[in-house]
Design a protein around this motif. Structure first.
Motif, PDB file in Angstrom:
ATOM      1  N   ILE A 128       2.246   4.770   0.444  1.00 15.76           N
ATOM      2  CA  ILE A 128       1.720   4.554   1.786  1.00 15.76           C
ATOM      3  C   ILE A 128       2.758   5.061   2.765  1.00 15.76           C
ATOM      4  N   ALA A 129       2.446   6.131   3.475  1.00 13.26           N
ATOM      5  CA  ALA A 129       3.397   6.732   4.398  1.00 13.26           C
ATOM      6  C   ALA A 129       3.553   5.855   5.632  1.00 13.26           C
ATOM      7  N   SER A 130       4.607   6.125   6.381  1.00  7.89           N
ATOM      8  CA  SER A 130       4.925   5.347   7.571  1.00  7.89           C
ATOM      9  C   SER A 130       3.731   5.252   8.506  1.00  7.89           C
ATOM     10  N   GLY A 131       3.352   4.031   8.875  1.00 10.25           N
ATOM     11  CA  GLY A 131       2.257   3.832   9.805  1.00 10.25           C
ATOM     12  C   GLY A 131       0.936   3.538   9.134  1.00 10.25           C
ATOM     13  N   GLY A 132       0.812   3.799   7.838  1.00 11.14           N
ATOM     14  CA  GLY A 132      -0.436   3.542   7.141  1.00 11.14           C
ATOM     15  C   GLY A 132      -0.689   2.057   6.972  1.00 11.14           C
ATOM     16  N   THR A 133      -1.969   1.673   6.970  1.00  9.15           N
ATOM     17  CA  THR A 133      -2.353   0.276   6.817  1.00  9.15           C
ATOM     18  C   THR A 133      -3.434   0.160   5.753  1.00  9.15           C
ATOM     19  N   LEU A 134      -3.181  -0.671   4.763  1.00  9.42           N
ATOM     20  CA  LEU A 134      -4.141  -0.938   3.696  1.00  9.42           C
ATOM     21  C   LEU A 134      -4.578  -2.390   3.789  1.00  9.42           C
ATOM     22  N   VAL A 135      -5.894  -2.607   3.841  1.00  3.36           N
ATOM     23  CA  VAL A 135      -6.441  -3.957   3.952  1.00  3.36           C
ATOM     24  C   VAL A 135      -7.444  -4.166   2.829  1.00  3.36           C
ATOM     25  N   VAL A 136      -7.243  -5.222   2.043  1.00  2.00           N
ATOM     26  CA  VAL A 136      -8.128  -5.556   0.924  1.00  2.00           C
ATOM     27  C   VAL A 136      -8.665  -6.957   1.168  1.00  2.00           C
ATOM     28  N   SER A 137      -9.965  -7.083   1.360  1.00  3.01           N
ATOM     29  CA  SER A 137     -10.524  -8.402   1.678  1.00  3.01           C
ATOM     30  C   SER A 137     -10.452  -9.344   0.486  1.00  3.01           C
ATOM     31  N   GLY A 151       7.503   4.433   2.233  1.00  5.18           N
ATOM     32  CA  GLY A 151       7.062   4.320   3.604  1.00  5.18           C
ATOM     33  C   GLY A 151       7.113   2.883   4.073  1.00  5.18           C
ATOM     34  N   ASP A 152       6.795   2.657   5.346  1.00  8.58           N
ATOM     35  CA  ASP A 152       6.861   1.309   5.880  1.00  8.58           C
ATOM     36  C   ASP A 152       5.510   0.818   6.363  1.00  8.58           C
ATOM     37  N   GLY A 153       4.420   1.403   5.830  1.00  4.82           N
ATOM     38  CA  GLY A 153       3.100   0.865   6.121  1.00  4.82           C
ATOM     39  C   GLY A 153       2.925  -0.490   5.460  1.00  4.82           C
ATOM     40  N   ASN A 154       2.040  -1.315   6.001  1.00  8.15           N
ATOM     41  CA  ASN A 154       1.828  -2.664   5.492  1.00  8.15           C
ATOM     42  C   ASN A 154       0.547  -2.774   4.687  1.00  8.15           C
ATOM     43  N   VAL A 155       0.531  -3.774   3.796  1.00  6.70           N
ATOM     44  CA  VAL A 155      -0.633  -4.070   2.963  1.00  6.70           C
ATOM     45  C   VAL A 155      -1.054  -5.512   3.225  1.00  6.70           C
ATOM     46  N   TYR A 156      -2.318  -5.696   3.553  1.00  7.65           N
ATOM     47  CA  TYR A 156      -2.864  -7.025   3.814  1.00  7.65           C
ATOM     48  C   TYR A 156      -3.969  -7.283   2.791  1.00  7.65           C
ATOM     49  N   ALA A 157      -3.932  -8.419   2.130  1.00  8.36           N
ATOM     50  CA  ALA A 157      -4.932  -8.717   1.101  1.00  8.36           C
ATOM     51  C   ALA A 157      -5.280 -10.203   1.121  1.00  8.36           C
ATOM     52  N   GLY A 158      -6.491 -10.490   0.626  1.00  9.58           N
ATOM     53  CA  GLY A 158      -6.881 -11.889   0.488  1.00  9.58           C
ATOM     54  C   GLY A 158      -6.011 -12.601  -0.516  1.00  9.58           C
ATOM     55  N   SER A 176       6.451  -6.002   2.946  1.00 13.93           N
ATOM     56  CA  SER A 176       5.369  -5.147   3.418  1.00 13.93           C
ATOM     57  C   SER A 176       4.011  -5.681   2.986  1.00 13.93           C
ATOM     58  N   SER A 177       3.995  -6.808   2.273  1.00 16.13           N
ATOM     59  CA  SER A 177       2.736  -7.399   1.812  1.00 16.13           C
ATOM     60  C   SER A 177       2.450  -8.669   2.608  1.00 16.13           C
TER      61      SER A 177
END
Length: 387
Positions: A128-137, A151-158, A176-177
């Protein structure tokens, strides 16, 4: 960062393999052949065991997979780790996403957003490159010995399981999680509402493009495809690409379902290299940021020469002038007679790009050292006497 971020990007690459590239600045369905540049090489967009034809896949528009009423899963077949699946804009998947062992590598570019309204099961590398955002419900599961996160993009998950959380946080220097609820804390309340609502809540502002023309003055231009509750855009600038400050505002159009074009001209650059970004603000104060643009200006590298006058006053103001436009980052007065130190930044008035003034009515009599720091980090100091 509410997420309909459509970036106008030119993508050129040479490859021995076929490649599938979505249209730029486009809202469409993964399963619609018209969503892809030239159509899929095999004639129809694939869903299972991607890729059907051996080639990279790149998303440049807002592409949706399935609907809340009819979910559609994406499965990436094993032994394709020489290929890349890249999201440079927005991909919304109503369904589960599975990356088999050594499947295509996942790459999220700057400001890219991947929202999965389901589970994510990953067995290969993740980038995940800088600025990318991954969201998993749902649940994000990571297994297997392979797997890196850069990278420093964040990952958000349920929820996280397997090695997902440890892979994401390992070696980054900071976490980052996060959970879905953290989206609001990070300035993404609209994504949180979108995910918690199962994709029924719209993502407020869809940005078609954001570009900068530097042939004469620096002119920023952008356009929106849709707007919801859009109060204004704040144009922000930075000399180091890290510390941004507002240099102007452009009114939004509230609610709109048609293309609207905007522009802003910056006539007073400060440095040989400037950075610009857009901040979109709703009427209720919620906001999102769009992509940072780096611009080389024709300004020569020179020190800001600042002078202050008068340096002996009873009441009123002290004026600051410079040899070229500058921004004040901080103004501090240090008492030379044992009094307190004061930061006068809140009392600064910008009269024009070359001149500022400071109200010194509240300073008691005495001798002071006046220190001015520009946004470029350059300091100027002079003695000041309050009579």
């Amino acid at each position: 960062m509410k997420q309909g971020v459509y970036l106008l990007t030119l993508f050129f690459t040479l490859s021995l393999f076929a490649q599938e590239t979505s249209l730029d600045n486009y809202t469409g369905s993964w399963g619609n052949n018209a969503s892809w540049s030239g159509g899929w090489t095999d004639g129809s967009p694939a869903f299972l065991n991607l890729p059907e034809s051996a080639g990279d896949i790149t998303v440049f528009g807002q592409i949706k997979v399935g609907t809340s009423a009819s979910p559609q899963n994406l499965t990436f077949a094993a032994n394709n780790d020489g290929l890349d699946f890249t999201v440079n804009d927005t991909l919304i998947v109503n369904g589960d996403v599975t990356f088999a062992n050594k499947a295509m590598n996942l790459n999220l570019g700057n400001n890219a957003v991947l929202i999965i309204l389901g589970d994510l099961d990953m067995n290969n590398k993740i980038n995940i490159a800088s600025g990318g955002t991954l969201v998993v419900s749902g649940n994000f599961n990571k297994t297997g010995s392979q797997g890196t996160y850069t990278g420093d993009g964040n990952v958000y998950a349920g929820s996280f399981s397997g090695d997902a959380q440890s892979t994401i946080d390992d070696g980054t220097g900071e976490d980052s999680s996060f959970t879905i609820d953290d989206l609001s804390n990070d300035g993404f309340p609209e994504i949180e509402d979108f995910v918690n609502g199962g994709g029924t809540t719209p993502l407020p502002v869809d940005l078609l493009y954001f570009k900068v023309d530097s042939e004469s003055d620096i002119t920023l231009s952008w356009a929106t495809a849709t707007e919801i509750n859009n109060d204004y855009f704040s144009v922000e600038r930075s000399e180091d690409g890290i510390n941004f400050y507002e240099i102007g505002r452009v009114d939004g159009n509230g609610d709109s379902n048609q293309e609207i074009k905007y522009s802003f001209t910056d006539k007073f650059v400060l440095a040989p290299i400037e950075y610009y970004r857009l901040k979109q603000v709703d009427f209720d104060g919620q906001f999102e940021y769009f992509q940072v643009k780096r611009v080389e200006t024709d300004l020569e590298k020179e020190q800001v020469q600042i002078t202050a006058y008068p340096t002996s006053v009873e009441t009123g103001k002290v004026s600051l002038s410079s040899t070229r436009p500058f921004q004040v980052q901080e103004i501090t007065v240090y008492s030379l007679t044992g009094g307190e130190t004061k930061n006068l930044k809140q009392q600064v008035i910008q009269e024009n790009p070359l001149n500022y003034s400071i109200n010194v009515d509240n300073l008691p009599k005495g001798f002071y050292l006046l220190k001015v720091t520009s946004s470029e980090g350059q300091d100027f100091s002079t003695r000041l006497m309050i009579k």
